[in-house]
Scaffold this motif. Structure first.
Motif, PDB file in Angstrom:
ATOM      1  N   CYS A   1       0.854  -1.199   0.000  1.00  0.00           N
ATOM      2  CA  CYS A   1       0.000   0.000   0.000  1.00  0.00           C
ATOM      3  C   CYS A   1       0.885   1.242   0.000  1.00  0.00           C
ATOM      4  CB  CYS A   1      -0.892   0.042   1.238  1.00  0.00           C
ATOM      5  SG  CYS A   1      -2.097  -1.276   1.374  1.00  0.00           S
ATOM      6  N   GLN A   2       0.359   2.329  -0.549  1.00  0.00           N
ATOM      7  CA  GLN A   2       1.116   3.580  -0.570  1.00  0.00           C
ATOM      8  C   GLN A   2       0.385   4.748   0.070  1.00  0.00           C
ATOM      9  OE1 GLN A   2       0.246   2.128  -3.877  1.00  0.00           O
ATOM     10  NE2 GLN A   2       1.839   0.619  -3.407  1.00  0.00           N
ATOM     11  N   LEU A   3      -0.928   4.577   0.368  1.00  0.00           N
ATOM     12  CA  LEU A   3      -1.731   5.750   0.757  1.00  0.00           C
ATOM     13  C   LEU A   3      -2.496   5.571   2.069  1.00  0.00           C
ATOM     14  CD1 LEU A   3      -3.250   6.662  -2.738  1.00  0.00           C
ATOM     15  CD2 LEU A   3      -1.293   7.735  -1.611  1.00  0.00           C
ATOM     16  N   GLN A   4      -2.111   4.622   2.915  1.00  0.00           N
ATOM     17  CA  GLN A   4      -2.856   4.438   4.162  1.00  0.00           C
ATOM     18  C   GLN A   4      -2.793   5.668   5.071  1.00  0.00           C
ATOM     19  OE1 GLN A   4      -2.421   0.967   6.560  1.00  0.00           O
ATOM     20  NE2 GLN A   4      -2.496  -0.455   4.838  1.00  0.00           N
ATOM     21  N   HIS A   5      -1.770   6.501   4.911  1.00  0.00           N
ATOM     22  CA  HIS A   5      -1.632   7.690   5.757  1.00  0.00           C
ATOM     23  C   HIS A   5      -2.483   8.861   5.261  1.00  0.00           C
ATOM     24  CE1 HIS A   5       1.126   8.189   2.437  1.00  0.00           C
ATOM     25  NE2 HIS A   5       1.332   9.452   2.744  1.00  0.00           N
ATOM     26  N   LEU A   6      -3.163   8.676   4.135  1.00  0.00           N
ATOM     27  CA  LEU A   6      -4.026   9.710   3.552  1.00  0.00           C
ATOM     28  C   LEU A   6      -5.477   9.304   3.771  1.00  0.00           C
ATOM     29  CD1 LEU A   6      -4.211  12.282   1.724  1.00  0.00           C
ATOM     30  CD2 LEU A   6      -4.191  10.741  -0.244  1.00  0.00           C
ATOM     31  N   SER A   7      -6.307  10.209   4.260  1.00  0.00           N
ATOM     32  CA  SER A   7      -7.711   9.874   4.526  1.00  0.00           C
ATOM     33  C   SER A   7      -8.371   9.339   3.264  1.00  0.00           C
ATOM     34  CB  SER A   7      -8.474  11.105   5.028  1.00  0.00           C
ATOM     35  OG  SER A   7      -8.722  12.017   3.972  1.00  0.00           O
ATOM     36  N   TYR A   8      -9.369   8.459   3.431  1.00  0.00           N
ATOM     37  CA  TYR A   8      -9.963   7.821   2.256  1.00  0.00           C
ATOM     38  C   TYR A   8     -10.661   8.836   1.361  1.00  0.00           C
ATOM     39  CZ  TYR A   8     -12.187   4.353  -0.680  1.00  0.00           C
ATOM     40  OH  TYR A   8     -12.579   3.606  -1.766  1.00  0.00           O
TER      41      TYR A   8
ATOM     42  N   TYR B   1     -10.687  -6.194   0.759  1.00  0.00           N
ATOM     43  CA  TYR B   1     -11.411  -6.271  -0.512  1.00  0.00           C
ATOM     44  C   TYR B   1     -10.793  -7.227  -1.523  1.00  0.00           C
ATOM     45  CZ  TYR B   1      -7.768  -2.916  -1.929  1.00  0.00           C
ATOM     46  OH  TYR B   1      -6.568  -2.288  -2.178  1.00  0.00           O
ATOM     47  N   ARG B   2      -9.564  -7.696  -1.293  1.00  0.00           N
ATOM     48  CA  ARG B   2      -8.881  -8.502  -2.316  1.00  0.00           C
ATOM     49  C   ARG B   2      -9.265  -9.974  -2.213  1.00  0.00           C
ATOM     50  NH1 ARG B   2      -4.500  -6.484  -5.257  1.00  0.00           N
ATOM     51  NH2 ARG B   2      -3.941  -8.667  -5.621  1.00  0.00           N
ATOM     52  N   ASN B   3      -9.697 -10.553  -3.349  1.00  0.00           N
ATOM     53  CA  ASN B   3     -10.057 -11.972  -3.374  1.00  0.00           C
ATOM     54  C   ASN B   3      -8.888 -12.861  -3.812  1.00  0.00           C
ATOM     55  OD1 ASN B   3      -9.863 -11.606  -6.147  1.00  0.00           O
ATOM     56  ND2 ASN B   3     -12.059 -11.643  -6.501  1.00  0.00           N
ATOM     57  N   LYS B   4      -7.731 -12.251  -4.089  1.00  0.00           N
ATOM     58  CA  LYS B   4      -6.572 -13.025  -4.528  1.00  0.00           C
ATOM     59  C   LYS B   4      -5.317 -12.504  -3.844  1.00  0.00           C
ATOM     60  CE  LYS B   4      -4.576 -12.394  -8.582  1.00  0.00           C
ATOM     61  NZ  LYS B   4      -4.248 -12.425 -10.025  1.00  0.00           N
ATOM     62  N   ALA B   5      -4.534 -13.437  -3.284  1.00  0.00           N
ATOM     63  CA  ALA B   5      -3.230 -13.101  -2.718  1.00  0.00           C
ATOM     64  C   ALA B   5      -2.148 -13.810  -3.522  1.00  0.00           C
ATOM     65  CB  ALA B   5      -3.155 -13.521  -1.256  1.00  0.00           C
ATOM     66  N   GLN B   6      -1.084 -13.100  -3.867  1.00  0.00           N
ATOM     67  CA  GLN B   6       0.086 -13.677  -4.532  1.00  0.00           C
ATOM     68  C   GLN B   6       1.285 -13.365  -3.648  1.00  0.00           C
ATOM     69  OE1 GLN B   6      -1.000 -13.555  -9.253  1.00  0.00           O
ATOM     70  NE2 GLN B   6       0.008 -11.774  -8.430  1.00  0.00           N
ATOM     71  N   VAL B   7       1.703 -14.337  -2.854  1.00  0.00           N
ATOM     72  CA  VAL B   7       2.662 -14.079  -1.788  1.00  0.00           C
ATOM     73  C   VAL B   7       3.988 -14.785  -2.079  1.00  0.00           C
ATOM     74  CG1 VAL B   7       3.101 -14.348   0.690  1.00  0.00           C
ATOM     75  CG2 VAL B   7       0.788 -13.836  -0.121  1.00  0.00           C
ATOM     76  N   PRO B   8       5.087 -14.038  -2.231  1.00  0.00           N
ATOM     77  CA  PRO B   8       6.398 -14.671  -2.385  1.00  0.00           C
ATOM     78  C   PRO B   8       6.825 -15.317  -1.073  1.00  0.00           C
ATOM     79  CG  PRO B   8       6.651 -12.290  -2.202  1.00  0.00           C
ATOM     80  CD  PRO B   8       5.171 -12.565  -2.259  1.00  0.00           C
TER      81      PRO B   8
ATOM     82  N   ILE C   1      -5.815  -5.373   3.460  1.00  0.00           N
ATOM     83  CA  ILE C   1      -6.547  -5.259   2.183  1.00  0.00           C
ATOM     84  C   ILE C   1      -6.885  -6.628   1.604  1.00  0.00           C
ATOM     85  CG2 ILE C   1      -5.596  -2.979   1.676  1.00  0.00           C
ATOM     86  CD1 ILE C   1      -3.767  -4.311  -0.402  1.00  0.00           C
ATOM     87  N   GLN C   2      -6.436  -7.701   2.257  1.00  0.00           N
ATOM     88  CA  GLN C   2      -6.748  -9.063   1.810  1.00  0.00           C
ATOM     89  C   GLN C   2      -7.983  -9.595   2.531  1.00  0.00           C
ATOM     90  OE1 GLN C   2      -5.390 -10.820  -0.526  1.00  0.00           O
ATOM     91  NE2 GLN C   2      -3.410  -9.862  -0.907  1.00  0.00           N
TER      92      GLN C   2
ATOM     93  N   PRO D   1      -8.346   0.521  -3.026  1.00  0.00           N
ATOM     94  CA  PRO D   1      -8.154   1.503  -1.956  1.00  0.00           C
ATOM     95  C   PRO D   1      -6.786   1.367  -1.283  1.00  0.00           C
ATOM     96  CG  PRO D   1     -10.360   0.586  -1.834  1.00  0.00           C
ATOM     97  CD  PRO D   1      -9.628  -0.204  -2.886  1.00  0.00           C
ATOM     98  N   HIS D   2      -6.236   2.522  -0.902  1.00  0.00           N
ATOM     99  CA  HIS D   2      -4.964   2.641  -0.175  1.00  0.00           C
ATOM    100  C   HIS D   2      -3.743   2.381  -1.045  1.00  0.00           C
ATOM    101  CE1 HIS D   2      -7.720   2.895   3.114  1.00  0.00           C
ATOM    102  NE2 HIS D   2      -8.128   1.653   2.890  1.00  0.00           N
ATOM    103  N   THR D   3      -3.960   2.220  -2.363  1.00  0.00           N
ATOM    104  CA  THR D   3      -2.860   2.142  -3.317  1.00  0.00           C
ATOM    105  C   THR D   3      -3.001   3.292  -4.307  1.00  0.00           C
ATOM    106  OG1 THR D   3      -3.860   0.868  -5.128  1.00  0.00           O
ATOM    107  CG2 THR D   3      -3.151  -0.370  -3.171  1.00  0.00           C
ATOM    108  N   VAL D   4      -2.006   3.448  -5.193  1.00  0.00           N
ATOM    109  CA  VAL D   4      -2.024   4.566  -6.140  1.00  0.00           C
ATOM    110  C   VAL D   4      -2.795   4.255  -7.411  1.00  0.00           C
ATOM    111  CG1 VAL D   4       0.154   5.523  -5.302  1.00  0.00           C
ATOM    112  CG2 VAL D   4       0.194   3.810  -7.126  1.00  0.00           C
TER     113      VAL D   4
END
Length: 491
Positions: free
Chosen positions: A98-105, A163-170, A198-199, A475-478
């Motif tokens: 995420c890049q925007l959690q510090h910014l209000s929705y 909200y994410r229905n898919k996780a791709q985790v290294p 967000i997952q 949400p919370h990303t760019v």
């Protein structure tokens, strides 16, 4: 007599007014495309500062400099902006997810609209109604100017988390066992996590259990540096409506040690699991999936719904990761298509048929084209699943080749829908659209810059961009998705 030309002395290098390591004050005047605050020093030098927000005065440590701009780390917020909030994620400062959690929705939604407006004006050379007020007004542009493109306020989520229905985790290896999570921003260093806000909760639960069970069985993680080890990624897909769970184990080789024990423990510990799949990727690459996929246990597909349309989702199917907002996005595309029941629609970049099947219920016939053959097979299966096979035709191949072939066969589109990848539409496809001149074009975009570029091409071909609707899919990303409506103006 030939005179030798004197060489000009090299121009003095232009020096930035700041140096790497220096601590400087900056006034933050905006947000960059990657979510960093755009700061101005006393000398007018621009610094991109991650974590800084408009309206703030900050202290930042310079990390990299160029002639006209540089990058800096936020050291201290001296004057806090009105839109700053406390990020709820405990590893937000480290993680690159995420890049925007510090910014209000609310401010995120306004900024995402402004991203679209700026792209349309600067790249597309389009006039946007009310764009002068877009950055400041809560409604993002109610002061309309006649004759321009309407860019609506961004459609956000009532609950912009999980909200994410898919996780791709290294997956990585540490002394204590397997770790898995997102990469730290700009690196391939894994930030281990058990909980991502967000997952979907089931994604987190599955990844936690796979890490623990695989570690207990002695399965080692793949090492990018040496090319050794087995488990590269864990991919989890969850049906929001059905509760179905698919687990994909991406491995650096075919053989999984103690595979029967692994499957038994995962089936026992993970409620709703319908499918456990292995994808084999032995190439030293950043690409997650390899070419070969094997079902280890259960079904090849899980199922989920967008609205009342059902979809079968395989391990490598592209399926929108936010089903709540996908319904909003596709609903707007359907509105813009303006269907009355008899139209012929072409859906370029149709994927597994998501938009096509939405449109088919209200159109005469929908033709869908997609370059990925596996996706077309899934699209045909989804048409059968929804009893819509007689109303859709799917074909694999490049849209810029298939659509002209359909045209030669007598297919004439009333509406063309495009939903391209981030690079935008192929130039030949845009040319074909201009030649076919359907009365409406609906452009679904995940990249404001390529959207604006392609709208300019279509405008020059005889279309008028009427309106654009940004939708917050992430949400919370760019990232921001948009739907644009174009109508044929003629030439």
């Amino acid at each position: 007599m030939n005179r030798m030309k004197r060489k000009k002395p090299p121009a003095a290098a232009v020096q930035a007014p700041v140096a790497v390591g220096q601590l400087v004050e900056a006034d933050v005047v905006g947000i960059g495309h990657d979510g960093e605050g755009v700061g101005r020093t006393r000398d007018g030098y621009t610094l991109f500062i991650r974590g800084a927000l408009p309206g703030e005065k900050v202290l930042a440590r310079v990390e990299h400099v160029k002639k006209q701009y540089g990058y800096a780390a936020l050291a201290q917020v001296q004057v806090q902006g009105a839109d700053r909030v406390e990020p709820p994620c405990p590893i937000y400062a480290e993680c690159g997810g995420c890049q925007l959690q510090h910014l209000s929705y609310e401010a995120q939604l306004r900024w995402k609209r402004q991203l679209v407006v700026d792209a349309l004006e600067r790249i597309g050379k389009l006039t946007v109604q009310g764009s002068g007020a877009a950055g400041a007004g809560a409604d993002g542009g109610s002061e309309a100017q006649a004759g321009g493109v309407t860019v609506h306020p961004t459609l956000g989520m009532a609950e912009p988390w999980r909200y994410r229905n898919k996780a791709q985790v290294p997956i990585g290896q540490e002394q204590g066992g397997l770790v898995g999570g997102f990469y730290a921003q700009g690196t391939h260093r894994i930030i281990d996590m058990d909980d991502c806000l967000i997952q979907h909760e089931k994604n987190d639960d599955v990844v936690r259990k796979v890490k623990r069970v695989a570690g207990e069985l002695g399965i080692r993680a793949y090492d990018e540096g040496t090319g050794r080890g087995l488990l590269r990624h864990v991919v989890v897909k969850v049906g929001f409506r059905t509760g179905d769970v698919m687990i994909v184990l991406v491995t650096n080789g075919e053989k999984i040690q103690r595979v029967d024990e692994l499957l038994g423990l995962l089936r026992e510990e993970i409620p709703g699991v319908k499918s456990i799949v292995q994808n084999i990727n032995t190439v030293q690459t950043n690409v997650i999936f390899g070419d070969r996929t094997v079902v280890l246990w259960g079904e090849e597909y899980i199922r989920d719904y967008i609205g009342d349309v059902q979809f079968a989702i395989s391990a490598r199917s592209f399926y929108q990761v936010n089903p709540v907002q996908t319904e909003v996005l596709y609903g707007k595309a359907l509105d813009y298509a303006g269907l009355t029941g008899g139209e012929t629609v072409i859906d370029a970049y149709c994927g597994i048929g998501t938009i096509s099947l939405f449109l088919a219920r209200q159109a005469g016939h929908v033709y869908g084209v997609e370059i990925v053959r596996d996706a077309i097979a899934d699209a045909r299966r989804n048409a059968e699943l929804n009893e819509l096979s007689s109303r859709v035709t799917f074909e694999a191949g490049p849209a810029e080749e298939v659509i002209p072939a359909w045209r030669r066969q007598g297919v004439s589109a009333d509406v063309i829908v495009v939903d391209p990848p981030r690079k935008g539409c192929d130039a030949a496809l845009l040319s074909t659209i201009g030649e076919m001149a359907p009365r409406r074009v609906v452009y679904v975009s995940c990249n404001p810059a390529t959207l604006a570029r392609d709208l300019r091409v279509l405008e020059d071909a005889g279309y008028r961009t009427v309106e654009v609707q940004p939708v917050d899919m992430f949400p919370h990303t760019v990232h921001v998705e948009s739907v644009a409506l174009l109508v044929w103006n003629g030439k």
